[in-house]
Design an enzyme around this catalytic site. Structure first.
Site, PDB file in Angstrom:
ATOM      1  N   LYS A   1       0.860  -1.189   0.000  1.00 27.76           N
ATOM      2  CA  LYS A   1       0.000   0.000   0.000  1.00 27.76           C
ATOM      3  C   LYS A   1       0.894   1.235   0.000  1.00 27.76           C
ATOM      4  O   LYS A   1       1.700   1.425   0.912  1.00 27.76           O
ATOM      5  CB  LYS A   1      -0.911  -0.019   1.231  1.00 27.76           C
ATOM      6  CG  LYS A   1      -1.791   1.216   1.341  1.00 27.76           C
ATOM      7  CD  LYS A   1      -2.769   1.123   2.494  1.00 27.76           C
ATOM      8  CE  LYS A   1      -3.557   2.406   2.655  1.00 27.76           C
ATOM      9  NZ  LYS A   1      -4.495   2.354   3.780  1.00 27.76           N
TER      10      LYS A   1
ATOM     11  N   LYS B   1      -2.154  -1.553  -3.911  1.00 26.85           N
ATOM     12  CA  LYS B   1      -3.017  -0.378  -3.820  1.00 26.85           C
ATOM     13  C   LYS B   1      -2.171   0.883  -3.899  1.00 26.85           C
ATOM     14  O   LYS B   1      -1.171   0.953  -3.186  1.00 26.85           O
ATOM     15  CB  LYS B   1      -3.766  -0.434  -2.490  1.00 26.85           C
ATOM     16  CG  LYS B   1      -4.625   0.769  -2.205  1.00 26.85           C
ATOM     17  CD  LYS B   1      -5.181   0.692  -0.816  1.00 26.85           C
ATOM     18  CE  LYS B   1      -5.927   1.994  -0.565  1.00 26.85           C
ATOM     19  NZ  LYS B   1      -6.267   2.191   0.795  1.00 26.85           N
TER      20      LYS B   1
END
Ligand code: PBG
Length: 334
Positions: free
Chosen positions: A204, A257
């Protein structure tokens, strides 16, 4: 052109790439990547109150919803073929550690119970993080302006267990604390939930594409930013290391992400970990920028959305968390 050249199999005019593009049926036959509503995970923002359906200004078409609105929402999603959701909660009150995050009557806990009560086979996932619940807006415990890692793990474990107790099928830690997957796995096992899968937000990034989400979830950091725990957008090798750590810690599903600006990371993760389900989060900013351009009449929303989702799958994602889940399912069913 000489005869030899013509007979050789090396290229034009023997080879013509356009032969298989002549009509829709041929194109369908050789298509390498297909999208299905079952690929989508729909993020939902749950708020206190009744009959609340409040549109998020930076995310047209996405709503904050109160718990009583959920059965209808779930029914609509299932009808469209979207069979999983991920829940984010906006608490009634924020405090330094985010008490409501692991409260039995917390907003997400209520939402899980209502969704499970409908008796449908909707997969209910939950985001396990602290930023929506803490008054400082960071994803872990703060002391002297620092985000502490290990003390945050205990809270994340409590949140995950509380979600599992309310009936969550899958928990998804997104705080980017080191060891969060292991801490949650251990907490779940000890609380009697050895079968609850963990989806790690493994790689992330500290991305500015989360901007609109922070409106939706009311979770902007009150000081500094998230770069001491989320990843530097400039790093690729480190993403593989992050995913590897989640795998070692017991993640059942891994994630990259954001998605569109990180297709190279999705591809490399897929190639490096071919045997694990891979999710990609098509984040709020990716949604908002195309939505805004579409509203100005500059882009065809349906086409760019489906093209984006196809690209994310083509890069190697098995499933996509996306705010387009409903619209895309509708378009695919047309
Ligand atoms: C919680 C969390 C965030 C997103 C998902 N979980 C925000 C953040 O890290 O700041 C972003 C999702 C999106 O932008 O759509 N930590």
């Amino acid at each position: 052109m000489s005869k030899t050249k013509n007979r050789s199999n090396a290229g034009f005019p023997t080879v013509r790439a356009r032969r298989l593009r002549q009509n829709p049926a041929l194109r369908r036959m050789v298509r390498e990547t297909t999208l299905s509503p079952a690929d989508f995970i729909y993020p939902m923002f749950i708020v206190h109150g009744q009959q609340v359906r409040r549109e998020i200004s930076s995310m047209p078409g996405v709503f904050q919803l109160s718990v009583d609105m959920l059965p209808q929402e779930a029914e609509e999603l299932l009808e469209l073929g979207v069979s999983s959701v991920i829940l984010f909660g906006l608490p009634a009150k924020k405090d330094p550690i985010g008490e409501e995050n692991f409260a039995e009557d917390g907003i997400v806990q209520q939402a899980i119970r209502v969704l499970r009560m409908t008796g449908s086979d909707m997969i209910v996932m939950t985001d396990v993080c602290m930023c929506e619940y803490t008054d400082h807006g960071h994803c872990g415990i703060v002391k002297d302006g620092k985000i502490l890692n290990d003390p945050s793990l205990e809270i994340l474990g409590k949140v995950a267990v509380s979600h599992a107790q309310s009936g969550a099928h899958i928990v998804a830690p997104s705080a980017m604390m080191d060891g969060q997957v292991f801490a949650i796995r251990r907490a779940l096992n000890e609380a009697g939930f050895p079968d609850t899968p963990v989806m790690g937000y493994s790689a992330k990034y500290a991305s500015a594409f989360y901007g609109p989400f922070r409106d939706a979830a009311d979770s902007p950091p009150q000081f500094g930013d998230r770069s001491s725990y989320q990843m530097d957008p400039a790093n690729r090798r480190e993403a593989i290391r992050e995913v590897e750590l989640d795998v070692i810690e017991g993640a059942d599903i891994i994630m990259v992400k954001p998605a569109l600006p990180y297709l190279d990371i999705i591809r490399q993760t897929r190639d490096t970990f071919p045997n694990l389900p891979l999710a990609a989060y098509n984040v709020s900013g990716e949604y908002s920028m195309l939505k805004a351009a579409a509203q100005l009449g500059w882009l065809d929303e349906k086409k760019v959305a489906l093209e984006s989702l196809t690209a994310i799958k083509r890069a190697g994602a098995d499933m996509i968390l996306t705010y387009w889940a409903k619209d895309a399912a509708r378009w695919l069913n047309e």
